[in-house]
Design a protein around this motif. Structure first.
Motif, PDB file in Angstrom:
ATOM      1  N   PHE A  75      -1.080   8.927   3.042  1.00 36.75           N
ATOM      2  CA  PHE A  75      -0.768   7.505   3.199  1.00 36.75           C
ATOM      3  C   PHE A  75      -2.063   6.692   3.238  1.00 36.75           C
ATOM      4  O   PHE A  75      -3.079   7.144   3.768  1.00 36.75           O
ATOM      5  N   VAL A  76      -2.007   5.483   2.698  1.00 38.53           N
ATOM      6  CA  VAL A  76      -3.183   4.613   2.628  1.00 38.53           C
ATOM      7  C   VAL A  76      -3.667   4.241   4.021  1.00 38.53           C
ATOM      8  O   VAL A  76      -2.896   3.775   4.861  1.00 38.53           O
ATOM      9  N   GLN A  77      -4.979   4.477   4.228  1.00 33.45           N
ATOM     10  CA  GLN A  77      -5.664   4.015   5.438  1.00 33.45           C
ATOM     11  C   GLN A  77      -6.333   2.671   5.144  1.00 33.45           C
ATOM     12  O   GLN A  77      -6.206   1.736   5.906  1.00 33.45           O
ATOM     13  N   ASP A  78      -7.080   2.660   4.024  1.00 37.82           N
ATOM     14  CA  ASP A  78      -7.831   1.459   3.667  1.00 37.82           C
ATOM     15  C   ASP A  78      -7.818   1.279   2.157  1.00 37.82           C
ATOM     16  O   ASP A  78      -8.171   2.201   1.418  1.00 37.82           O
ATOM     17  N   GLU A 123     -11.822   1.996  -4.469  1.00 39.81           N
ATOM     18  CA  GLU A 123     -11.747   3.302  -3.822  1.00 39.81           C
ATOM     19  C   GLU A 123     -10.854   3.179  -2.594  1.00 39.81           C
ATOM     20  O   GLU A 123     -11.186   2.474  -1.647  1.00 39.81           O
ATOM     21  N   ILE A 124      -9.727   3.874  -2.640  1.00 31.60           N
ATOM     22  CA  ILE A 124      -8.733   3.844  -1.560  1.00 31.60           C
ATOM     23  C   ILE A 124      -8.951   5.052  -0.658  1.00 31.60           C
ATOM     24  O   ILE A 124      -9.172   6.157  -1.153  1.00 31.60           O
ATOM     25  N   THR A 125      -8.870   4.852   0.645  1.00 30.60           N
ATOM     26  CA  THR A 125      -8.935   5.966   1.585  1.00 30.60           C
ATOM     27  C   THR A 125      -7.523   6.329   2.019  1.00 30.60           C
ATOM     28  O   THR A 125      -6.762   5.463   2.478  1.00 30.60           O
ATOM     29  N   PHE A 126      -7.162   7.609   1.843  1.00 31.66           N
ATOM     30  CA  PHE A 126      -5.865   8.147   2.238  1.00 31.66           C
ATOM     31  C   PHE A 126      -6.040   9.054   3.443  1.00 31.66           C
ATOM     32  O   PHE A 126      -7.053   9.758   3.556  1.00 31.66           O
ATOM     33  N   ASP A 127      -5.048   9.088   4.338  1.00 34.45           N
ATOM     34  CA  ASP A 127      -5.095  10.008   5.476  1.00 34.45           C
ATOM     35  C   ASP A 127      -4.684  11.407   5.024  1.00 34.45           C
ATOM     36  O   ASP A 127      -4.354  11.633   3.863  1.00 34.45           O
ATOM     37  N   ARG A 128      -4.681  12.366   5.934  1.00 36.53           N
ATOM     38  CA  ARG A 128      -4.383  13.764   5.581  1.00 36.53           C
ATOM     39  C   ARG A 128      -2.957  13.961   5.095  1.00 36.53           C
ATOM     40  O   ARG A 128      -2.640  14.959   4.453  1.00 36.53           O
ATOM     41  N   PRO A 163       0.798  -1.222   0.000  1.00 35.99           N
ATOM     42  CA  PRO A 163       0.000   0.000   0.000  1.00 35.99           C
ATOM     43  C   PRO A 163       0.840   1.285   0.000  1.00 35.99           C
ATOM     44  O   PRO A 163       0.372   2.324  -0.454  1.00 35.99           O
ATOM     45  N   LEU A 164       2.067   1.221   0.457  1.00 36.35           N
ATOM     46  CA  LEU A 164       2.895   2.426   0.519  1.00 36.35           C
ATOM     47  C   LEU A 164       3.153   3.038  -0.849  1.00 36.35           C
ATOM     48  O   LEU A 164       3.200   4.266  -1.000  1.00 36.35           O
ATOM     49  N   THR A 165       3.310   2.219  -1.895  1.00 35.16           N
ATOM     50  CA  THR A 165       3.703   2.763  -3.194  1.00 35.16           C
ATOM     51  C   THR A 165       2.551   3.474  -3.921  1.00 35.16           C
ATOM     52  O   THR A 165       2.767   4.030  -5.000  1.00 35.16           O
ATOM     53  N   ASN A 166       1.359   3.530  -3.319  1.00 27.45           N
ATOM     54  CA  ASN A 166       0.288   4.367  -3.859  1.00 27.45           C
ATOM     55  C   ASN A 166       0.440   5.820  -3.394  1.00 27.45           C
ATOM     56  O   ASN A 166      -0.207   6.714  -3.926  1.00 27.45           O
ATOM     57  N   THR A 167       1.314   6.058  -2.425  1.00 28.24           N
ATOM     58  CA  THR A 167       1.467   7.392  -1.854  1.00 28.24           C
ATOM     59  C   THR A 167       2.158   8.406  -2.771  1.00 28.24           C
ATOM     60  O   THR A 167       1.663   9.529  -2.903  1.00 28.24           O
ATOM     61  N   PRO A 168       3.292   8.107  -3.422  1.00 28.31           N
ATOM     62  CA  PRO A 168       3.958   9.155  -4.212  1.00 28.31           C
ATOM     63  C   PRO A 168       3.096   9.853  -5.263  1.00 28.31           C
ATOM     64  O   PRO A 168       3.080  11.094  -5.303  1.00 28.31           O
ATOM     65  N   PRO A 169       2.329   9.135  -6.104  1.00 35.74           N
ATOM     66  CA  PRO A 169       1.526   9.881  -7.082  1.00 35.74           C
ATOM     67  C   PRO A 169       0.434  10.738  -6.439  1.00 35.74           C
ATOM     68  O   PRO A 169       0.118  11.824  -6.924  1.00 35.74           O
ATOM     69  N   VAL A 170      -0.134  10.255  -5.345  1.00 33.28           N
ATOM     70  CA  VAL A 170      -1.178  11.019  -4.651  1.00 33.28           C
ATOM     71  C   VAL A 170      -0.580  12.285  -4.034  1.00 33.28           C
ATOM     72  O   VAL A 170      -1.152  13.373  -4.142  1.00 33.28           O
TER      73      VAL A 170
END
Length: 187
Positions: free
Chosen positions: A175-178, A167-172, A105-112
């Motif tokens: 980073f991926v929450q769910d 649908e991915i939930t990201f924190d503020r 799940p971490l590697t979804n963070t950079p583009p977001v």
């Protein structure tokens, strides 16, 4: 200012867990992670991810250990469109600026983070260097991230790749929450 966090997910897709130690600041993300999975076979994963300005992947080093063997991958992006895997050129990745480590799940963070999709409306279609786990094969993958709006736990972002959609939930902090059917962060 650099912010350090330790994040842990239950990774249902692999029947295991992942923990990542992260540092973010001024358009950069550095992370090292460890994961254990039981599907499709028992394995351990260790990875180090470094991004350059704008959260663009510079390097992903991954080691996977199974009962039968240990595999490693050193994936690099030169910042000008060139990618290599273990020093060998990878054709077909010219427009890619992100890597995507399978079951991570971490590697979804950079583009977001780069496009602020955890905070503001927008949609981005991106080519990524997708890395399978546990095989560590690399292939091009077109992915689309679409900001959908707030959620009880953060911000929902639609993720699509080929016929896959969720649908991915990201924190503020981005980073991926769910990530349904993949991972849920432990608190």
């Amino acid at each position: 200012m650099t912010t350090s966090r330790v994040l842990t997910w239950t990774v249902t897709a692999s029947g295991g867990y992942e923990t990542a130690w992260t540092e973010t600041g001024e358009g950069l993300l550095r992370a090292r992670g460890r994961a254990v999975g039981t599907l499709p076979e028992p394995y351990w994963v260790s990875y180090d991810l470094d991004t350059a300005d704008g959260f663009v992947t510079r390097r992903l080093r991954v080691t996977v250990e199974t009962a039968e063997r240990t595999r490693s991958l050193d994936l690099r992006h030169d910042g000008r469109g060139g990618w290599t895997a273990d020093g060998e050129p990878l054709p077909g990745f010219r427009d890619a600026v992100d890597c995507d480590l399978g079951l991570c799940p971490l590697t979804n963070t950079p583009p977001v983070l780069r496009h602020g999709l955890h905070r503001t409306p927008g949609e981005r279609r991106l080519l990524t260097a997708w890395v399978s786990v546990p095989a560590l094969t690399v292939r091009p993958s077109w992915q689309t991230y679409t900001h959908l709006g707030p959620d009880v736990r953060g911000t929902r972002v639609r993720f699509t790749s080929g016929s896959f959609r969720t649908e991915i939930t990201f924190d503020r902090d981005g980073f991926v929450q769910d990530y349904p059917d993949l991972a849920t962060r432990l608190t």
